[in-house]
Design a protein around this motif. Structure first.
Motif, PDB file in Angstrom:
ATOM      1  N   ALA A   1       0.879  -1.173   0.000  1.00  0.00           N
ATOM      2  CA  ALA A   1       0.000   0.000   0.000  1.00  0.00           C
ATOM      3  C   ALA A   1       0.916   1.223   0.000  1.00  0.00           C
ATOM      4  CB  ALA A   1      -0.896  -0.002   1.235  1.00  0.00           C
ATOM      5  N   THR A   2       0.984   1.924  -1.127  1.00  0.00           N
ATOM      6  CA  THR A   2       1.910   3.052  -1.252  1.00  0.00           C
ATOM      7  C   THR A   2       1.291   4.371  -0.817  1.00  0.00           C
ATOM      8  OG1 THR A   2       1.265   3.628  -3.507  1.00  0.00           O
ATOM      9  CG2 THR A   2       2.999   1.944  -3.241  1.00  0.00           C
ATOM     10  N   LEU A   3      -0.030   4.449  -0.832  1.00  0.00           N
ATOM     11  CA  LEU A   3      -0.748   5.692  -0.553  1.00  0.00           C
ATOM     12  C   LEU A   3      -0.346   6.800  -1.512  1.00  0.00           C
ATOM     13  CD1 LEU A   3      -0.841   5.659   3.333  1.00  0.00           C
ATOM     14  CD2 LEU A   3      -2.506   4.757   1.712  1.00  0.00           C
ATOM     15  N   ALA A   4       0.181   6.419  -2.687  1.00  0.00           N
ATOM     16  CA  ALA A   4       0.569   7.407  -3.697  1.00  0.00           C
ATOM     17  C   ALA A   4      -0.655   8.192  -4.132  1.00  0.00           C
ATOM     18  CB  ALA A   4       1.191   6.697  -4.906  1.00  0.00           C
ATOM     19  N   GLY A   5      -0.443   9.455  -4.376  1.00  0.00           N
ATOM     20  CA  GLY A   5      -1.547  10.293  -4.809  1.00  0.00           C
ATOM     21  C   GLY A   5      -1.132  11.742  -4.865  1.00  0.00           C
ATOM     22  N   GLY A   6      -2.099  12.589  -4.909  1.00  0.00           N
ATOM     23  CA  GLY A   6      -1.851  14.017  -5.021  1.00  0.00           C
ATOM     24  C   GLY A   6      -1.357  14.641  -3.728  1.00  0.00           C
ATOM     25  N   ALA A   7      -1.137  15.934  -3.806  1.00  0.00           N
ATOM     26  CA  ALA A   7      -0.583  16.668  -2.668  1.00  0.00           C
ATOM     27  C   ALA A   7      -1.662  17.154  -1.703  1.00  0.00           C
ATOM     28  CB  ALA A   7       0.221  17.860  -3.174  1.00  0.00           C
ATOM     29  N   THR A   8      -2.921  16.922  -2.023  1.00  0.00           N
ATOM     30  CA  THR A   8      -3.996  17.388  -1.147  1.00  0.00           C
ATOM     31  C   THR A   8      -4.562  16.214  -0.349  1.00  0.00           C
ATOM     32  OG1 THR A   8      -5.639  17.059  -2.890  1.00  0.00           O
ATOM     33  CG2 THR A   8      -4.620  19.242  -2.741  1.00  0.00           C
TER      34      THR A   8
ATOM     35  N   ALA B   1     -12.133   9.018  -2.294  1.00  0.00           N
ATOM     36  CA  ALA B   1     -10.689   8.989  -2.537  1.00  0.00           C
ATOM     37  C   ALA B   1      -9.915   8.418  -1.351  1.00  0.00           C
ATOM     38  CB  ALA B   1     -10.182  10.383  -2.872  1.00  0.00           C
ATOM     39  N   GLN B   2     -10.530   8.407  -0.168  1.00  0.00           N
ATOM     40  CA  GLN B   2      -9.855   7.873   1.015  1.00  0.00           C
ATOM     41  C   GLN B   2      -9.597   6.372   0.909  1.00  0.00           C
ATOM     42  OE1 GLN B   2     -11.127   9.593   4.922  1.00  0.00           O
ATOM     43  NE2 GLN B   2     -12.776  10.405   3.621  1.00  0.00           N
ATOM     44  N   SER B   3     -10.327   5.685   0.036  1.00  0.00           N
ATOM     45  CA  SER B   3     -10.139   4.243  -0.106  1.00  0.00           C
ATOM     46  C   SER B   3      -9.122   3.877  -1.177  1.00  0.00           C
ATOM     47  CB  SER B   3     -11.480   3.560  -0.404  1.00  0.00           C
ATOM     48  OG  SER B   3     -11.987   4.002  -1.644  1.00  0.00           O
ATOM     49  N   GLU B   4      -8.562   4.867  -1.873  1.00  0.00           N
ATOM     50  CA  GLU B   4      -7.550   4.603  -2.897  1.00  0.00           C
ATOM     51  C   GLU B   4      -6.188   4.481  -2.215  1.00  0.00           C
ATOM     52  OE1 GLU B   4      -7.939   7.763  -5.737  1.00  0.00           O
ATOM     53  OE2 GLU B   4     -10.075   7.379  -5.980  1.00  0.00           O
ATOM     54  N   LEU B   5      -5.694   3.261  -2.102  1.00  0.00           N
ATOM     55  CA  LEU B   5      -4.469   3.006  -1.345  1.00  0.00           C
ATOM     56  C   LEU B   5      -3.215   2.904  -2.192  1.00  0.00           C
ATOM     57  CD1 LEU B   5      -5.877   0.434   1.222  1.00  0.00           C
ATOM     58  CD2 LEU B   5      -5.634   2.915   1.451  1.00  0.00           C
ATOM     59  N   GLY B   6      -3.311   3.030  -3.495  1.00  0.00           N
ATOM     60  CA  GLY B   6      -2.118   2.926  -4.340  1.00  0.00           C
ATOM     61  C   GLY B   6      -1.473   1.553  -4.250  1.00  0.00           C
ATOM     62  N   MET B   7      -2.287   0.507  -4.334  1.00  0.00           N
ATOM     63  CA  MET B   7      -1.786  -0.863  -4.169  1.00  0.00           C
ATOM     64  C   MET B   7      -0.900  -1.276  -5.354  1.00  0.00           C
ATOM     65  SD  MET B   7      -3.001  -1.617  -1.257  1.00  0.00           S
ATOM     66  CE  MET B   7      -2.718  -3.345  -1.040  1.00  0.00           C
ATOM     67  N   VAL B   8       0.211  -1.932  -5.030  1.00  0.00           N
ATOM     68  CA  VAL B   8       1.116  -2.501  -6.027  1.00  0.00           C
ATOM     69  C   VAL B   8       1.253  -3.985  -5.696  1.00  0.00           C
ATOM     70  CG1 VAL B   8       3.436  -2.469  -7.022  1.00  0.00           C
ATOM     71  CG2 VAL B   8       2.382  -0.330  -6.243  1.00  0.00           C
ATOM     72  N   SER B   9       0.941  -4.853  -6.638  1.00  0.00           N
ATOM     73  CA  SER B   9       1.083  -6.296  -6.447  1.00  0.00           C
ATOM     74  C   SER B   9       2.429  -6.755  -6.974  1.00  0.00           C
ATOM     75  CB  SER B   9      -0.036  -7.033  -7.178  1.00  0.00           C
ATOM     76  OG  SER B   9      -1.284  -6.687  -6.627  1.00  0.00           O
ATOM     77  N   ASP B  10       2.943  -7.848  -6.411  1.00  0.00           N
ATOM     78  CA  ASP B  10       4.261  -8.390  -6.759  1.00  0.00           C
ATOM     79  C   ASP B  10       5.274  -7.244  -6.822  1.00  0.00           C
ATOM     80  OD1 ASP B  10       6.196 -10.297  -7.266  1.00  0.00           O
ATOM     81  OD2 ASP B  10       5.887 -10.230  -9.421  1.00  0.00           O
ATOM     82  N   ALA B  11       5.447  -6.595  -5.697  1.00  0.00           N
ATOM     83  CA  ALA B  11       6.229  -5.364  -5.612  1.00  0.00           C
ATOM     84  C   ALA B  11       7.640  -5.601  -5.084  1.00  0.00           C
ATOM     85  CB  ALA B  11       5.517  -4.371  -4.702  1.00  0.00           C
TER      86      ALA B  11
END
Length: 88
Positions: free
Chosen positions: A18-25, A31-41
């Motif tokens: 879970a990277t929590l990548a996103g904008g600066a705001t 949008a709170q549920s967008e965790l920036g998930m990366v699989s096989d990372a």
């Protein structure tokens, strides 16, 4: 005396990150549920700092130090440290 930096650490084939990548705001609403998930990372940690995160297949070989300690984390989830600052 000098303190020697710990060797670099490379976590490979992490099940999900879970990277929590996103904008600066701050995130609000759905949008709170967008965790920036990366699989096989892969996660590279150097001198106590995360210096690279992304799909394992995209990790540039030249980016990895020769003295790295490497661990495979298949099936595991890695998340940032969440802090609930809510106080009473």
């Amino acid at each position: 005396s000098t303190t020697q930096a710990p060797p670099a650490l490379l976590l490979r084939h992490v099940g999900q990150v879970a990277t929590l990548a996103g904008g600066a705001t701050p995130r609000v609403g759905a949008a709170q549920s967008e965790l920036g998930m990366v699989s096989d990372a892969a996660i590279l940690i150097e001198d106590g700092h995360v210096t690279w995160v992304g799909p394992d297949a995209a990790l540039p070989a030249q980016r990895v130090p020769t003295d790295v300690r490497e661990h495979t984390l298949r099936g595991h989830l890695v998340t940032p440290g969440f802090v609930d600052a809510h106080t009473h």
